[in-house]
Write an enzyme that holds these catalytic residues in place. Sequence first.
Site, PDB file in Angstrom:
ATOM      1  N   HIS A 224      -0.529  79.308 -29.041  1.00  0.00           N
ATOM      2  CA  HIS A 224      -1.935  79.976 -30.220  1.00  0.00           C
ATOM      3  C   HIS A 224      -3.198  79.274 -30.426  1.00  0.00           C
ATOM      4  O   HIS A 224      -2.853  78.178 -30.917  1.00  0.00           O
ATOM      5  CB  HIS A 224      -1.033  80.011 -31.342  1.00  0.00           C
TER       6      HIS A 224
ATOM      7  N   HIS B 103       2.587  81.277 -39.483  1.00  0.00           N
ATOM      8  CA  HIS B 103       4.078  81.704 -39.529  1.00  0.00           C
ATOM      9  C   HIS B 103       4.657  80.988 -40.464  1.00  0.00           C
ATOM     10  O   HIS B 103       4.662  79.581 -41.425  1.00  0.00           O
ATOM     11  CB  HIS B 103       4.804  80.567 -38.077  1.00  0.00           C
TER      12      HIS B 103
ATOM     13  N   TYR C   5       7.845  79.322 -41.009  1.00  0.00           N
ATOM     14  CA  TYR C   5       8.107  78.242 -40.246  1.00  0.00           C
ATOM     15  C   TYR C   5       6.754  76.838 -40.743  1.00  0.00           C
ATOM     16  O   TYR C   5       7.370  75.205 -40.516  1.00  0.00           O
ATOM     17  CB  TYR C   5       8.789  78.146 -38.792  1.00  0.00           C
TER      18      TYR C   5
ATOM     19  N   MET D 133      11.305  84.995 -34.983  1.00  0.00           N
ATOM     20  CA  MET D 133      10.656  83.637 -36.144  1.00  0.00           C
ATOM     21  C   MET D 133       9.039  84.484 -36.689  1.00  0.00           C
ATOM     22  O   MET D 133       8.723  83.619 -37.337  1.00  0.00           O
ATOM     23  CB  MET D 133       9.912  82.684 -35.933  1.00  0.00           C
ATOM     24  N   SER D 134       9.356  85.622 -36.818  1.00  0.00           N
ATOM     25  CA  SER D 134       7.434  86.023 -36.583  1.00  0.00           C
ATOM     26  C   SER D 134       7.782  87.743 -37.198  1.00  0.00           C
ATOM     27  O   SER D 134       8.406  88.388 -37.600  1.00  0.00           O
ATOM     28  CB  SER D 134       6.121  86.098 -36.091  1.00  0.00           C
TER      29      SER D 134
ATOM     30  N   HIS E 134      10.598  75.596 -26.036  1.00  0.00           N
ATOM     31  CA  HIS E 134       9.122  76.687 -26.937  1.00  0.00           C
ATOM     32  C   HIS E 134       8.597  76.943 -25.446  1.00  0.00           C
ATOM     33  O   HIS E 134       7.897  77.808 -25.238  1.00  0.00           O
ATOM     34  CB  HIS E 134       8.329  75.676 -27.415  1.00  0.00           C
TER      35      HIS E 134
HETATM   36  N1  HPA Z   1      15.092  82.797 -31.150  1.00  0.00           N
HETATM   37  C1  HPA Z   1      13.794  82.490 -32.592  1.00  0.00           C
HETATM   38  N2  HPA Z   1      12.560  82.763 -31.990  1.00  0.00           N
HETATM   39  C2  HPA Z   1      12.277  83.205 -30.702  1.00  0.00           C
HETATM   40  C3  HPA Z   1      13.235  82.942 -29.672  1.00  0.00           C
HETATM   41  C4  HPA Z   1      14.704  82.851 -30.370  1.00  0.00           C
HETATM   42  O1  HPA Z   1      16.098  82.699 -29.113  1.00  0.00           O
HETATM   43  N3  HPA Z   1      12.993  83.401 -28.405  1.00  0.00           N
HETATM   44  C5  HPA Z   1      11.725  83.199 -28.361  1.00  0.00           C
HETATM   45  N4  HPA Z   1      11.037  83.420 -30.160  1.00  0.00           N
END
Ligand code: HPA
Length: 269
Positions: free
Chosen positions: A58, A80, A82, A208-209, A244
């Site tokens: 990002h 985020h 997190y 997660m967003s 990731h």
């Molecule tokens: N889980 C949570 N967040 C994510 C995922 C996943 O499998 N893939 C991309 N972002």
Amino acid sequence: MENFEKTLSYLRDKTNNFKVDIVIVLGSGLGVFCDDMEGIRIKYSDIPSFPKSSVQGHKGELLFSNISGKNCAIMQGRFHYYEGHSLHDTTYPIKILKKMGAHTIFITNASGALSKKFNVGDIMLINDHINFMGDNPLRGKNDDTLGERFPDMSEVYCPELKKIAKNCAQELNIDLKEGVYLATMGPSYETKAEVKMFSILGADVVGMSSVPEAIVANYLKMRTIGFSMITNHATGVSDNKLTHKEVLEIGKVSGVKLSQLIKKIIEKL
Ligand code: HPA
């Protein structure tokens, strides 16, 4: 209360009083949307009272540019939960851009599919969401100048925009999927048991967003549309371990497709 005035006067000064029509929040791998675009680029780290972004993949930049005659503010990178930001901080830019005139928002993200119904590389139009973050960006004293205390959430994603999106996808020969996005707080990916639970709860993809941004956009009465790039099958749906890096790589491929689609929709607005 947040320090809007300091942020606003800085941005207004830097952009010569740019009046924003549309906000576009770019998720992982969607940098391709605006890498070659002209406009005014401002690093988040230079903006007073803006949170600091840290996540890999990002960029952390705000781009003010014109697309098909519409003034757009493009967020290259988001904040985020997190990373340790509060949901107030996560959604602060949306409030600022609304104050700069924005009436419409495109929210994008990467997600994992909870079933084999979707393929890696698919793009899903977000029809609705489940807030599984355990927090809410509107928690705390309400600022009545922004929106109401108990906002209705029956139509977060604008039906009219969704219709335009589907027509544009057809024109571009993109097989646009539709479904429900569930947000966790992250940063760990899900266990198999969690994936099974989310599926039973009615979600199609997990990420997660985006949900905090959509809640705030809805609260601010902005027309909202959301897209999810399916970068992987969630844990247990496929046997692969999640990384990731993989999410970013697949995101880049789908990013080209989604960029075309968003530009086409903006053309029609
Ligand atoms: N889980 C949570 N967040 C994510 C995922 C996943 O499998 N893939 C991309 N972002």
